[in-house]
Design a protein around this motif. Sequence first.
Motif, mmCIF file in Angstrom:
data_model
loop_
_atom_site.group_PDB
_atom_site.id
_atom_site.type_symbol
_atom_site.label_atom_id
_atom_site.label_comp_id
_atom_site.label_asym_id
_atom_site.label_seq_id
_atom_site.Cartn_x
_atom_site.Cartn_y
_atom_site.Cartn_z
ATOM 1 N N GLU A 1 0.749 -1.121 0.108
ATOM 2 C CA GLU A 1 0.010 0.079 -0.006
ATOM 3 C C GLU A 1 0.796 1.161 -0.068
ATOM 4 N N VAL A 2 1.921 1.315 0.691
ATOM 5 C CA VAL A 2 2.788 2.419 0.779
ATOM 6 C C VAL A 2 3.497 2.671 -0.547
ATOM 7 N N TRP A 3 3.824 1.472 -1.092
ATOM 8 C CA TRP A 3 4.498 1.303 -2.380
ATOM 9 C C TRP A 3 3.766 2.145 -3.575
ATOM 10 N N LEU A 4 2.497 1.574 -3.488
ATOM 11 C CA LEU A 4 1.603 2.073 -4.686
ATOM 12 C C LEU A 4 1.189 3.628 -4.146
ATOM 13 N N ALA A 5 1.221 4.127 -2.984
ATOM 14 C CA ALA A 5 1.219 5.524 -2.703
ATOM 15 C C ALA A 5 2.341 6.412 -3.246
ATOM 16 N N LEU A 6 3.436 5.953 -3.046
ATOM 17 C CA LEU A 6 4.763 6.388 -3.447
ATOM 18 C C LEU A 6 4.505 6.554 -4.949
ATOM 19 N N CYS A 7 4.112 5.353 -5.723
ATOM 20 C CA CYS A 7 4.003 5.402 -7.132
ATOM 21 C C CYS A 7 3.266 6.574 -7.473
ATOM 22 N N ASP A 8 1.979 6.461 -7.076
ATOM 23 C CA ASP A 8 0.801 7.569 -7.166
ATOM 24 C C ASP A 8 1.516 9.070 -7.165
ATOM 25 N N GLU A 9 1.998 9.303 -6.146
ATOM 26 C CA GLU A 9 2.521 10.519 -5.915
ATOM 27 C C GLU A 9 3.689 10.893 -6.746
ATOM 28 N N LEU A 10 4.510 10.070 -7.011
ATOM 29 C CA LEU A 10 5.676 10.486 -7.961
ATOM 30 C C LEU A 10 5.608 10.045 -9.528
ATOM 31 N N ASP A 11 4.334 9.756 -9.828
ATOM 32 C CA ASP A 11 3.973 9.466 -11.244
ATOM 33 C C ASP A 11 4.768 8.257 -11.710
ATOM 34 N N VAL A 12 5.136 7.275 -11.094
ATOM 35 C CA VAL A 12 5.819 5.925 -11.575
ATOM 36 C C VAL A 12 4.827 5.168 -12.543
ATOM 37 N N PRO A 13 5.290 5.073 -13.846
ATOM 38 C CA PRO A 13 4.462 4.185 -14.624
ATOM 39 C C PRO A 13 3.835 3.256 -14.170
ATOM 40 N N ALA A 14 2.793 2.596 -14.755
ATOM 41 C CA ALA A 14 2.091 1.311 -14.159
ATOM 42 C C ALA A 14 3.037 0.312 -14.598
ATOM 43 N N GLU A 15 3.756 0.200 -15.566
ATOM 44 C CA GLU A 15 4.650 -1.151 -16.037
ATOM 45 C C GLU A 15 5.689 -1.124 -14.970
ATOM 46 N N ARG A 16 6.154 -0.173 -13.981
ATOM 47 C CA ARG A 16 7.128 -0.158 -12.895
ATOM 48 C C ARG A 16 6.615 -0.378 -11.579
ATOM 49 N N ARG A 17 5.292 -0.706 -11.448
ATOM 50 C CA ARG A 17 4.749 -0.551 -10.228
ATOM 51 C C ARG A 17 4.624 -2.049 -9.653
ATOM 52 N N TYR A 18 4.291 -3.071 -10.520
ATOM 53 C CA TYR A 18 3.817 -4.295 -10.087
ATOM 54 C C TYR A 18 4.843 -5.361 -10.130
ATOM 55 N N GLY A 19 5.163 -6.332 -9.127
ATOM 56 C CA GLY A 19 6.089 -7.285 -9.254
ATOM 57 C C GLY A 19 7.500 -6.740 -9.014
ATOM 58 N N VAL A 20 7.627 -5.559 -8.633
ATOM 59 C CA VAL A 20 9.026 -5.199 -8.484
ATOM 60 C C VAL A 20 9.526 -5.388 -7.007
ATOM 61 N N GLY A 21 10.876 -5.300 -6.717
ATOM 62 C CA GLY A 21 11.332 -5.820 -5.325
ATOM 63 C C GLY A 21 11.566 -7.311 -5.305
ATOM 64 N N ARG A 22 11.167 -8.048 -6.066
ATOM 65 C CA ARG A 22 11.365 -9.393 -6.035
ATOM 66 C C ARG A 22 12.685 -9.803 -6.519
ATOM 67 N N ILE A 23 13.365 -10.577 -5.990
ATOM 68 C CA ILE A 23 14.713 -11.265 -6.623
ATOM 69 C C ILE A 23 14.207 -12.272 -7.514
ATOM 70 N N GLU A 24 14.979 -12.346 -8.695
ATOM 71 C CA GLU A 24 14.688 -13.421 -9.605
ATOM 72 C C GLU A 24 14.838 -14.603 -8.991
ATOM 73 N N PRO A 25 14.201 -15.746 -9.470
ATOM 74 C CA PRO A 25 14.434 -17.109 -8.940
ATOM 75 C C PRO A 25 15.619 -17.667 -9.483
ATOM 76 N N ARG A 26 16.172 -18.310 -8.587
ATOM 77 C CA ARG A 26 17.500 -19.046 -9.021
ATOM 78 C C ARG A 26 17.352 -20.085 -10.096
ATOM 79 N N ARG A 27 18.373 -20.122 -10.949
ATOM 80 C CA ARG A 27 18.146 -21.017 -12.044
ATOM 81 C C ARG A 27 19.080 -22.160 -11.706
ATOM 82 N N ARG A 28 18.861 -23.495 -12.006
ATOM 83 C CA ARG A 28 19.671 -24.676 -11.732
ATOM 84 C C ARG A 28 20.407 -25.103 -12.890
#
Length: 74
Positions: free
Chosen positions: A47-74
């Motif tokens: 909720e805080v992340w989305l509030a920051l995104c709204d306030e600072l006009d972060v484009p929708a494509e950079r709002r969702y799924g961010v912050g996750r570490i890519e899964p490790r590949r074996r």
Amino acid sequence: MRRSEFDRAVADEFHGRATAVVTDLVLTQVGGRTAAEAIDAGVPPREVWLALCDELDVPAERRYGVGRIEPRRR
């Protein structure tokens, strides 16, 4: 979104301004608090992340799924 994912998303999006964005910018969507204050008060990091995104006009494509570490590949 976990707190660690929030921190990673903020750092990736705002780079050198990340600390100031989290500690200085007051967000009306989370009760007129800074992001740090809102999280400390128990507002979910997503909720805080989305509030920051709204306030600072972060484009929708950079709002969702961010912050996750890519899964490790074996």
